[in-house]
Design an enzyme around this catalytic site. Structure first.
Site, PDB file in Angstrom:
ATOM      1  N   HIS A 260       0.789  -1.090   0.161  1.00 32.44           N
ATOM      2  CA  HIS A 260       0.075  -0.104   0.010  1.00 32.44           C
ATOM      3  C   HIS A 260       0.730   1.209   0.076  1.00 32.44           C
ATOM      4  O   HIS A 260       0.812   2.171  -0.829  1.00 32.44           O
ATOM      5  CB  HIS A 260      -1.058   0.087   1.344  1.00 32.44           C
ATOM      6  CG  HIS A 260      -1.801   1.032   1.382  1.00 32.44           C
ATOM      7  ND1 HIS A 260      -3.010   1.369   0.937  1.00 32.44           N
ATOM      8  CD2 HIS A 260      -1.330   2.385   1.859  1.00 32.44           C
ATOM      9  CE1 HIS A 260      -3.601   2.522   1.336  1.00 32.44           C
ATOM     10  NE2 HIS A 260      -2.584   3.224   1.739  1.00 32.44           N
ATOM     11  N   GLU A 261       1.841   1.573   1.093  1.00 28.79           N
ATOM     12  CA  GLU A 261       2.655   2.602   0.902  1.00 28.79           C
ATOM     13  C   GLU A 261       3.537   2.654  -0.187  1.00 28.79           C
ATOM     14  O   GLU A 261       3.641   3.736  -0.563  1.00 28.79           O
ATOM     15  CB  GLU A 261       3.606   2.586   2.240  1.00 28.79           C
ATOM     16  CG  GLU A 261       2.748   2.598   3.639  1.00 28.79           C
ATOM     17  CD  GLU A 261       1.826   3.735   3.592  1.00 28.79           C
ATOM     18  OE1 GLU A 261       2.014   4.782   3.214  1.00 28.79           O
ATOM     19  OE2 GLU A 261       0.701   3.456   4.296  1.00 28.79           O
TER      20      GLU A 261
ATOM     21  N   HIS B  34       1.510   4.673  -2.580  1.00 29.04           N
ATOM     22  CA  HIS B  34       1.879   5.986  -2.571  1.00 29.04           C
ATOM     23  C   HIS B  34       3.294   6.337  -3.425  1.00 29.04           C
ATOM     24  O   HIS B  34       3.329   7.513  -3.844  1.00 29.04           O
ATOM     25  CB  HIS B  34       1.742   6.345  -1.176  1.00 29.04           C
ATOM     26  CG  HIS B  34       0.446   6.385  -0.478  1.00 29.04           C
ATOM     27  ND1 HIS B  34      -0.476   6.750  -1.178  1.00 29.04           N
ATOM     28  CD2 HIS B  34      -0.076   5.603   0.524  1.00 29.04           C
ATOM     29  CE1 HIS B  34      -1.723   6.782  -0.469  1.00 29.04           C
ATOM     30  NE2 HIS B  34      -1.489   6.042   0.468  1.00 29.04           N
TER      31      HIS B  34
ATOM     32  N   HIS C 231       3.353   6.752  -6.730  1.00 30.60           N
ATOM     33  CA  HIS C 231       2.505   7.730  -7.304  1.00 30.60           C
ATOM     34  C   HIS C 231       3.619   9.354  -7.174  1.00 30.60           C
ATOM     35  O   HIS C 231       3.657  10.116  -8.384  1.00 30.60           O
ATOM     36  CB  HIS C 231       1.475   8.069  -6.305  1.00 30.60           C
ATOM     37  CG  HIS C 231       0.368   9.072  -7.039  1.00 30.60           C
ATOM     38  ND1 HIS C 231      -0.632   9.255  -6.103  1.00 30.60           N
ATOM     39  CD2 HIS C 231       0.130   9.414  -8.074  1.00 30.60           C
ATOM     40  CE1 HIS C 231      -1.461  10.228  -7.084  1.00 30.60           C
ATOM     41  NE2 HIS C 231      -1.096  10.159  -8.276  1.00 30.60           N
TER      42      HIS C 231
HETATM   43 ZN   LIG Z   1      -2.748   5.233   2.041  1.00 31.99          ZN
END
Ligand SMILES: [Zn+2]
Length: 649
Positions: free
Chosen positions: A432-433, A436, A439
């Site tokens: 998940h991290e 980011h 991104h």
């Molecule tokens: Zn998040």
């Protein structure tokens, strides 16, 4: 120094870095005011923002994570000082005028590229809330409201976490030991949601959530003030302002989304509640009515009973090294990107165990840096988080300022000689991290104001949640999950059982989130509210959630996300819906499809917050999804995988 910033080799360096930034910003303010309106105006504004953010963002991280108190304190001080300057700039009439001259000039505006136009509008949006475009009297009112709101937010946050005290004699003796004793009183600091004793959970729920007149007054004043401010600067409600520029665009779309989702969930939720009730009947025959304090506990019991997922069985397959290999291999297949461990210079990192990764594209070269601060240590906040330390932007000399981020996790330190082993949950969080971080790395915006994750809240979790889908796919997991001692791969049925276990009572869990999101919308919708916030809670809980409201409680007084996510609590659900659609349509068939990876980069990641989010979604899906599509995506994720289900039944 820290992050390679020369001044930051000692805490005092923050003062120096801050002074430098402030000096630079003063010059840029003058330049902005004296430059005729044009694309350069936006460029100067972004430079101004960059000079302040470069110190403030870095300090924002250091103040929570540095092990040395002196560093944390110096960073905190720098944050405060820069914050004050930013506030001043946001009320600087002359500076605002220079931007306004650009925005009202239709000829110039229409000649700008969409990203530049959007960034110009975003900067104006920041000015607007201070009432800078209003007459003297109204502006004064806006300034006062802003100050009052800030105070109320802080007070509400503190109040939301304060334990409640109760005379110990009110509680039966045999459960008192669950709470902290203080003379004749007991302190209840939370919901004890996982406690197996129904009575303890009930007591904790009723005491911790007991209504509190002062906190209630704060909340109601906060909501009313937010509404007044929004109306003063030209919006119907606070929600209308908060949703400007988001994927949802307006409160009406959010309302439809939540209402339809609730409708679609209701049958499944009823089934989940029935299962929980049955379980409660079995374990507690005297008192088997399902209450709000039962939901998290009994869904956990059901999950354990049906799938018996013992994290200990999975951990040996998820060594940190294996997981990082897995990410590296996934990114290289999908995006042509590799992660390389990079030597750090003296003073660059704040703890010995921090690792610096260079993110390198096969033809484009270095894209940016990720500092991995993965391990627990004293005084480090226990949260998984992504921090932007430096935003990407095109510099005046034509070079690209490389983005720098920190990924913070709280992994347990392993014993000497053994690798760090992750539970399935930690592995998913790492993915998940990392979503980011990608991104941030792949956002190639011209302006740092919209770098990577600086995008609308309801879009921000799309890249990270999408990575969770990869983390739960057997084909992906099978590439890296190897037993650290035997080298044996993780059996397929263990992966499918893990995925299926997450669906147990998932409808009820989602329904609860919908309830919170609806509540947040009503509170930030039309004012004056038709009823007290508690009456609205009661009504919404019964209508949208389904478990009974408990008299004299006021859950909303503990809803701290109302402060940071005002009118945007729905964001996580909406991001998940988009991630789900992207996964199913683009990657479910082949999670290593390079063409799709490139499309994902080009249509979604590359733009950061520089493009209207719905246009990014359309570019990726090559169609314009409706609210129904969003809802279907979320609901179909709850369906059991037939094969696994049959195998286990
Ligand atoms: Zn998040």
């Amino acid at each position: 120094g820290l992050f390679g910033v020369p001044e930051l080799s000692c805490p005092e360096g923050f003062q120096e870095a801050q002074d430098k930034a402030l000096q630079e910003s003063e010059q840029l303010v003058q330049k902005a005011c004296s430059t005729p309106p044009g694309p350069e105006t936006v460029m100067i504004f972004d430079q101004l923002s960059d000079s302040l953010c470069r110190v403030a963002d870095l300090a924002d991280f250091v103040k929570v994570a540095h092990p040395d108190f002196a560093f944390r304190e110096a960073a905190e001080e720098a944050c405060r000082n820069i914050g004050t300057v930013v506030e001043k700039l946001n009320t600087d009439v002359e500076l605002c005028q220079s931007l306004r001259r650009l925005l009202v000039d239709e000829t110039i505006m229409s000649s700008l590229d969409p990203e530049t136009r959007r960034v110009a509008e975003l900067f104006m949006f920041d000015f607007e809330i201070s009432g800078i475009h209003l007459d003297e009297e109204k502006r004064k009112k806006a300034v006062d409201l802003n100050i009052r709101i800030l105070d109320l937010c802080n007070e509400f946050l503190i109040g939301a976490h304060i334990p409640n005290k109760i005379d110990k004699h009110v509680l039966p003796e045999h459960i008192r030991y669950n709470f902290t004793a203080e003379g004749n009183y007991l302190q209840v600091a939370g919901l004890h949601a996982d406690c197996p004793d129904d009575l303890v959970r009930e007591a904790a729920y009723k005491i911790f959530l007991h209504s509190n007149a002062q906190q209630l007054a704060r909340l109601e004043e906060l909501l009313a003030s937010r509404n007044s401010l929004a109306q003063l600067v030209g919006y119907d409600t606070f929600a209308h302002r908060a949703l400007q520029g988001t994927m949802a665009k307006n409160p009406e779309t959010v309302r439809q989304f939540l209402e339809k989702l609730s409708e679609q969930l209701s049958k499944r939720t009823q089934k989940d509640f029935q299962m929980m009730t049955k379980m409660k009947m079995k374990l507690n025959p005297h008192n088997s009515m399902l209450m709000p304090w039962d939901h998290p506990y009994y869904s956990g019991v059901l999950r354990a009973e049906r799938y018996n997922i013992d994290p200990g069985l999975y951990c040996p397959f998820f060594s940190l090294g294996a997981c990082m290999e897995g990410l590296n291999s996934l990114f290289s297949q999908l995006l042509g990107i590799s992660l390389y461990a990079e030597q750090t210079k003296r003073g660059e990192i704040w703890s010995e165990d921090v690792r610096k990764l260079a993110v390198v594209h096969e033809t484009e070269g270095l894209l940016g840096y990720i500092y991995c601060d993965f391990f627990q240590r004293p005084d480090k906040p226990h949260q998984d988080c992504h921090f932007t330390v430096r935003g990407g932007r095109l510099k005046e000399n034509g070079e690209y300022q490389l983005p720098v981020v920190v990924l913070m996790l709280s992994l347990p330190k392993s014993a000497r000689g053994t690798p760090t082993l992750l539970s399935p949950g930690m592995m998913e969080n790492l993915f998940h991290e990392m979503g980011h971080a990608m991104h941030s790395m792949l956002g190639r915006t011209r302006y740092q104001h919209v770098t990577g994750t600086r995008c609308p809240t309801d879009f921000a979790e799309v890249p990270s949640i999408l990575m969770e889908y990869f983390a739960n796919d057997y084909r992906v997991v099978n590439q890296f999950a190897r037993h650290y001692e035997t080298g044996q791969p993780l059996p397929k049925n263990m992966v499918s059982r893990l995925c299926e276990s997450k669906k147990v009572c998932a409808a009820a869990d989602m329904q609860l989130q919908v309830f919170y999101a609806v509540l947040d919308q009503i509170y930030h919708g039309k004012h004056p509210l038709t009823k007290s916030t508690t009456e609205i809670l009661k009504e919404t809980q019964e209508r949208v959630y389904g478990l009974p409201y408990v008299p004299n409680t006021a859950w909303q007084l503990r809803f701290s996300h109302l402060v940071g996510y005002g009118a945007k609590y729905y964001s996580y659900l909406m991001s998940r819906a988009v991630a789900s659609m992207v996964w199913k349509q683009c990657f479910a068939q082949n999670p290593f499809d390079r063409a799709m990876g490139e499309r994902y980069r080009r249509e979604m990641l590359a733009h950061g917050g520089g493009k209207e989010p719905m246009l990014m979604v359309q570019g990726m899906l090559q169609k314009s999804p409706s609210v129904e599509d969003f809802v279907d995506a979320l609901v179909s994720d709850l369906d059991h995988d037939f094969e696994t289900f049959i195998m286990d039944s």
